[in-house]
Write a protein that holds these residues in place. Structure first.
Motif, PDB file in Angstrom:
ATOM      1  N   GLN A 167      11.090  30.123  53.559  1.00 29.27           N
ATOM      2  CA  GLN A 167      11.751  28.969  52.951  1.00 29.27           C
ATOM      3  C   GLN A 167      11.190  28.717  51.553  1.00 29.27           C
ATOM      4  OE1 GLN A 167      14.520  27.520  53.829  1.00 29.27           O
ATOM      5  NE2 GLN A 167      14.128  25.912  55.303  1.00 29.27           N
ATOM      6  N   ILE A 168       9.863  28.792  51.447  1.00 28.14           N
ATOM      7  CA  ILE A 168       9.205  28.500  50.171  1.00 28.14           C
ATOM      8  C   ILE A 168       9.328  29.669  49.205  1.00 28.14           C
ATOM      9  CG2 ILE A 168       6.947  28.056  49.114  1.00 28.14           C
ATOM     10  CD1 ILE A 168       6.228  26.433  51.592  1.00 28.14           C
ATOM     11  N   GLU A 169       9.156  30.894  49.718  1.00 32.78           N
ATOM     12  CA  GLU A 169       9.230  32.098  48.885  1.00 32.78           C
ATOM     13  C   GLU A 169      10.225  33.069  49.515  1.00 32.78           C
ATOM     14  OE1 GLU A 169       5.276  33.575  48.676  1.00 32.78           O
ATOM     15  OE2 GLU A 169       4.475  31.772  47.749  1.00 32.78           O
ATOM     16  N   PRO A 170      11.507  32.967  49.140  1.00 29.98           N
ATOM     17  CA  PRO A 170      12.563  33.731  49.826  1.00 29.98           C
ATOM     18  C   PRO A 170      12.484  35.252  49.684  1.00 29.98           C
ATOM     19  CG  PRO A 170      13.471  31.926  48.520  1.00 29.98           C
ATOM     20  CD  PRO A 170      12.032  32.064  48.132  1.00 29.98           C
ATOM     21  N   GLU A 171      11.742  35.763  48.708  1.00 31.67           N
ATOM     22  CA  GLU A 171      11.738  37.213  48.536  1.00 31.67           C
ATOM     23  C   GLU A 171      11.147  37.909  49.760  1.00 31.67           C
ATOM     24  OE1 GLU A 171       7.921  35.658  46.667  1.00 31.67           O
ATOM     25  OE2 GLU A 171      10.045  35.129  46.666  1.00 31.67           O
ATOM     26  N   ILE A 172      11.688  39.084  50.067  1.00 31.16           N
ATOM     27  CA  ILE A 172      11.276  39.827  51.268  1.00 31.16           C
ATOM     28  C   ILE A 172       9.886  40.429  51.082  1.00 31.16           C
ATOM     29  CG2 ILE A 172      11.808  41.819  52.717  1.00 31.16           C
ATOM     30  CD1 ILE A 172      14.727  41.335  52.195  1.00 31.16           C
ATOM     31  N   LYS A 190      13.726  19.317  48.590  1.00 34.85           N
ATOM     32  CA  LYS A 190      14.276  19.401  49.946  1.00 34.85           C
ATOM     33  C   LYS A 190      13.518  20.394  50.816  1.00 34.85           C
ATOM     34  CE  LYS A 190      18.608  20.016  52.469  1.00 34.85           C
ATOM     35  NZ  LYS A 190      20.050  20.324  52.368  1.00 34.85           N
ATOM     36  N   THR A 191      13.186  21.560  50.239  1.00 34.13           N
ATOM     37  CA  THR A 191      12.472  22.575  51.004  1.00 34.13           C
ATOM     38  C   THR A 191      11.117  22.060  51.466  1.00 34.13           C
ATOM     39  OG1 THR A 191      13.567  24.365  49.812  1.00 34.13           O
ATOM     40  CG2 THR A 191      11.518  24.905  50.946  1.00 34.13           C
ATOM     41  N   LEU A 192      10.391  21.425  50.550  1.00 34.62           N
ATOM     42  CA  LEU A 192       9.071  20.884  50.905  1.00 34.62           C
ATOM     43  C   LEU A 192       9.181  19.826  51.991  1.00 34.62           C
ATOM     44  CD1 LEU A 192       6.903  20.461  47.674  1.00 34.62           C
ATOM     45  CD2 LEU A 192       6.442  21.875  49.670  1.00 34.62           C
ATOM     46  N   LYS A 193      10.200  18.976  51.898  1.00 35.04           N
ATOM     47  CA  LYS A 193      10.363  17.934  52.912  1.00 35.04           C
ATOM     48  C   LYS A 193      10.639  18.547  54.284  1.00 35.04           C
ATOM     49  CE  LYS A 193      13.438  15.070  51.231  1.00 35.04           C
ATOM     50  NZ  LYS A 193      14.218  13.893  50.782  1.00 35.04           N
ATOM     51  N   ILE A 212       1.957  24.891  51.965  1.00 40.90           N
ATOM     52  CA  ILE A 212       2.751  23.729  51.549  1.00 40.90           C
ATOM     53  C   ILE A 212       2.075  23.014  50.382  1.00 40.90           C
ATOM     54  CG2 ILE A 212       3.624  21.487  52.276  1.00 40.90           C
ATOM     55  CD1 ILE A 212       3.940  22.647  55.088  1.00 40.90           C
ATOM     56  N   LEU A 213       0.755  22.844  50.477  1.00 36.38           N
ATOM     57  CA  LEU A 213       0.019  22.179  49.390  1.00 36.38           C
ATOM     58  C   LEU A 213       0.104  22.965  48.088  1.00 36.38           C
ATOM     59  CD1 LEU A 213      -3.170  20.952  51.291  1.00 36.38           C
ATOM     60  CD2 LEU A 213      -1.405  19.516  50.251  1.00 36.38           C
ATOM     61  N   LEU A 214      -0.020  24.289  48.173  1.00 36.29           N
ATOM     62  CA  LEU A 214       0.075  25.127  46.975  1.00 36.29           C
ATOM     63  C   LEU A 214       1.454  25.012  46.336  1.00 36.29           C
ATOM     64  CD1 LEU A 214      -1.816  28.371  48.106  1.00 36.29           C
ATOM     65  CD2 LEU A 214      -2.583  26.680  46.418  1.00 36.29           C
ATOM     66  N   LYS A 215       2.497  24.986  47.175  1.00 35.49           N
ATOM     67  CA  LYS A 215       3.854  24.845  46.662  1.00 35.49           C
ATOM     68  C   LYS A 215       4.035  23.488  45.997  1.00 35.49           C
ATOM     69  CE  LYS A 215       8.267  25.629  46.053  1.00 35.49           C
ATOM     70  NZ  LYS A 215       8.738  26.587  45.043  1.00 35.49           N
ATOM     71  N   ALA A 216       3.512  22.434  46.627  1.00 35.42           N
ATOM     72  CA  ALA A 216       3.623  21.090  46.051  1.00 35.42           C
ATOM     73  C   ALA A 216       2.898  21.021  44.712  1.00 35.42           C
ATOM     74  CB  ALA A 216       3.060  20.057  47.033  1.00 35.42           C
ATOM     75  N   ASN A 217       1.709  21.619  44.653  1.00 34.13           N
ATOM     76  CA  ASN A 217       0.944  21.595  43.395  1.00 34.13           C
ATOM     77  C   ASN A 217       1.661  22.380  42.297  1.00 34.13           C
ATOM     78  OD1 ASN A 217      -1.110  20.073  44.531  1.00 34.13           O
ATOM     79  ND2 ASN A 217      -2.309  21.861  45.145  1.00 34.13           N
ATOM     80  N   SER A 218       2.343  23.465  42.688  1.00 38.83           N
ATOM     81  CA  SER A 218       3.004  24.300  41.683  1.00 38.83           C
ATOM     82  C   SER A 218       4.176  23.590  41.018  1.00 38.83           C
ATOM     83  CB  SER A 218       3.491  25.609  42.321  1.00 38.83           C
ATOM     84  OG  SER A 218       4.580  25.370  43.195  1.00 38.83           O
ATOM     85  N   ILE A 219       4.780  22.624  41.715  1.00 36.60           N
ATOM     86  CA  ILE A 219       5.881  21.870  41.105  1.00 36.60           C
ATOM     87  C   ILE A 219       5.460  20.451  40.737  1.00 36.60           C
ATOM     88  CG2 ILE A 219       7.633  23.219  42.319  1.00 36.60           C
ATOM     89  CD1 ILE A 219       7.953  20.950  44.296  1.00 36.60           C
ATOM     90  N   GLY A 220       4.143  20.177  40.860  1.00 36.16           N
ATOM     91  CA  GLY A 220       3.598  18.891  40.429  1.00 36.16           C
ATOM     92  C   GLY A 220       4.025  17.713  41.268  1.00 36.16           C
ATOM     93  N   GLU A 221       4.159  17.910  42.576  1.00 35.09           N
ATOM     94  CA  GLU A 221       4.560  16.813  43.462  1.00 35.09           C
ATOM     95  C   GLU A 221       3.586  16.671  44.622  1.00 35.09           C
ATOM     96  OE1 GLU A 221       8.532  16.725  44.836  1.00 35.09           O
ATOM     97  OE2 GLU A 221       9.438  17.003  42.858  1.00 35.09           O
ATOM     98  N   SER A 222       3.603  15.496  45.243  1.00 34.52           N
ATOM     99  CA  SER A 222       2.820  15.256  46.452  1.00 34.52           C
ATOM    100  C   SER A 222       3.686  15.565  47.660  1.00 34.52           C
ATOM    101  CB  SER A 222       2.351  13.797  46.505  1.00 34.52           C
ATOM    102  OG  SER A 222       1.897  13.465  47.808  1.00 34.52           O
TER     103      SER A 222
END
Length: 385
Positions: free
Chosen positions: A93-98, A195-198, A178-188
């Motif tokens: 979901q977070i990183e769609p590449e195979i 939507k994906t993070l939620k 999840i935390l790394l993804k949130a940090n990469s887009i600057g959100e908590s």
């Protein structure tokens, strides 16, 4: 071996309903996502594994396990697959590449299956005695000596502890991702609008609750006696998932005959293969050469008039040749066009609403929903990446 009375109550019936919904939902998720949508495929496999573990729990709780002793403890290896499938769902979901290392997450289950084979190969009377002990039943055991050890490595007695460690490990690496993804887009992760993070955050909450229930059950109940608490919560999650699948179905966007069976839909069709091929080529030509899909007023009847064929025959060819509904085909062309636009310099300057309108959507929300369903990303995330 003594006849064991069956135990059917409200909890058993509720769990049984969750089982049916789980198998039903997992079948369609896997069938529709095979080789085309990895997140949904892993979610389908995840729900299937949950349903299988619930099935064993239901058999134990009701006493039906004594009628099918060969199924005793069949879900043990599956427990060591659930965490990996959940991680793969969230990862894709977070990183769609195979990626090429998905198979690593299946190793714990395969190893445990090998360990369990010593038990699975035991005669039914051994499993009868084991089930009596596990379920804490006040029933005399059968007099039988196992032909060989069912636990030669002395490791299965620590199954609950190892399952707990296994799930804790996956919760930690899922939380980190999840935390790394949130940090990469600057959100908590607690206040994110992504939507994906939620989605993955909320799933992690539910799995954490299951782990907490699992720990409490193992503390206050001996062996598998209290596992029905876990299965009840899992049933609740399956109910919610099934409702979401039905709410997001394309069925509501199409005119369908009540109780129409898919396998009989085109049984009386007069089309032969040459005619189907001709119609298929006309559809592809209109879509790819004339980009008919860009109009916001596109319809099945309109497409049929353009290529001078009946709507029923056009729908049949789309279903059989493309394995899609009309709306799925339309969305796939529109989203591919949107991806092309978003990659250009102009696409980087346009608003998402402008891109949606350019590819035929009248609303941003419908465009976002279709884009996310096909690419596993929002249009904005796709453009940023």
């Amino acid at each position: 071996m003594q006849e064991i009375p069956l135990h059917l109550d409200f909890i058993a019936l509720l769990t049984l309903l969750g089982l049916f919904l789980g198998f039903f939902a997992s079948y369609f998720l896997i069938k529709k996502s095979w080789k085309s949508n990895l997140p949904n495929l892993f979610m389908g496999l995840f729900i299937l594994c949950i349903s299988l573990t619930m099935l064993e729990g239901w058999l134990d709780y009701t006493g039906y396990i004594f009628k099918v002793l060969w199924l005793s403890n069949f879900s043990e290896p599956i427990n060591f697959l659930i965490g990996g499938l959940l991680y793969l769902f969230i990862d894709t979901q977070i990183e769609p590449e195979i990626k090429k290392k998905y198979w690593l997450h299946f190793i714990p289950s395969i190893v445990w299956l090998g360990i369990c084979m010593f038990y699975f190969l035991q005669p039914d009377v051994v499993k009868y005695n084991d089930t009596i002990e596990v379920m804490q039943l006040n029933i005399p055991r059968a007099n039988e000596t196992p032909p060989f050890s069912d636990n030669p490595f002395r490791i299965r007695k620590h199954t609950s502890l190892l399952i707990g460690i296994y799930f804790t490990f996956y919760i930690l690496i899922i939380g980190r991702k999840i935390l790394l993804k949130a940090n990469s887009i600057g959100e908590s992760i607690f206040t994110t609008t992504n939507k994906t993070l939620k989605i993955v955050r909320n799933i992690s909450y539910h799995v954490s609750v299951i782990i907490i229930i699992f720990i409490l059950v193992k503390i206050f109940f001996k062996n598998d006696v209290g596992d029905y608490f876990i299965h009840l919560y899992a049933s609740f999650l399956i109910f919610i998932t099934a409702m979401n699948i039905m709410n997001q179905s394309n069925y509501y966007n199409e005119v369908s005959t009540f109780l129409e069976l898919p396998s009989l839909k085109y049984k009386k069709s007069s089309l032969d293969e040459l005619e189907k091929k001709s119609i298929h080529e006309k559809i592809i030509s209109l879509m790819e050469n004339e980009k008919y899909f860009l109009s916001s007023t596109v319809s099945l009847s309109g497409l049929s008039k353009e290529i001078k064929e009946s709507s029923h025959h056009v729908s049949q060819v789309i279903n059989e040749k493309l394995n899609q509904s009309f709306f799925e085909m339309l969305a796939s062309y529109r989203i591919e066009e949107a991806k092309t636009i978003l990659k250009t310099d102009l696409g980087k300057k346009l608003t998402i609403e402008d891109v949606a309108e350019r590819v035929g959507y009248n609303s941003k929300s419908a465009f976002n929903t279709a884009f996310k369903k096909i690419t596993s990303q929002t249009p904005s995330a796709f453009r940023d990446s």
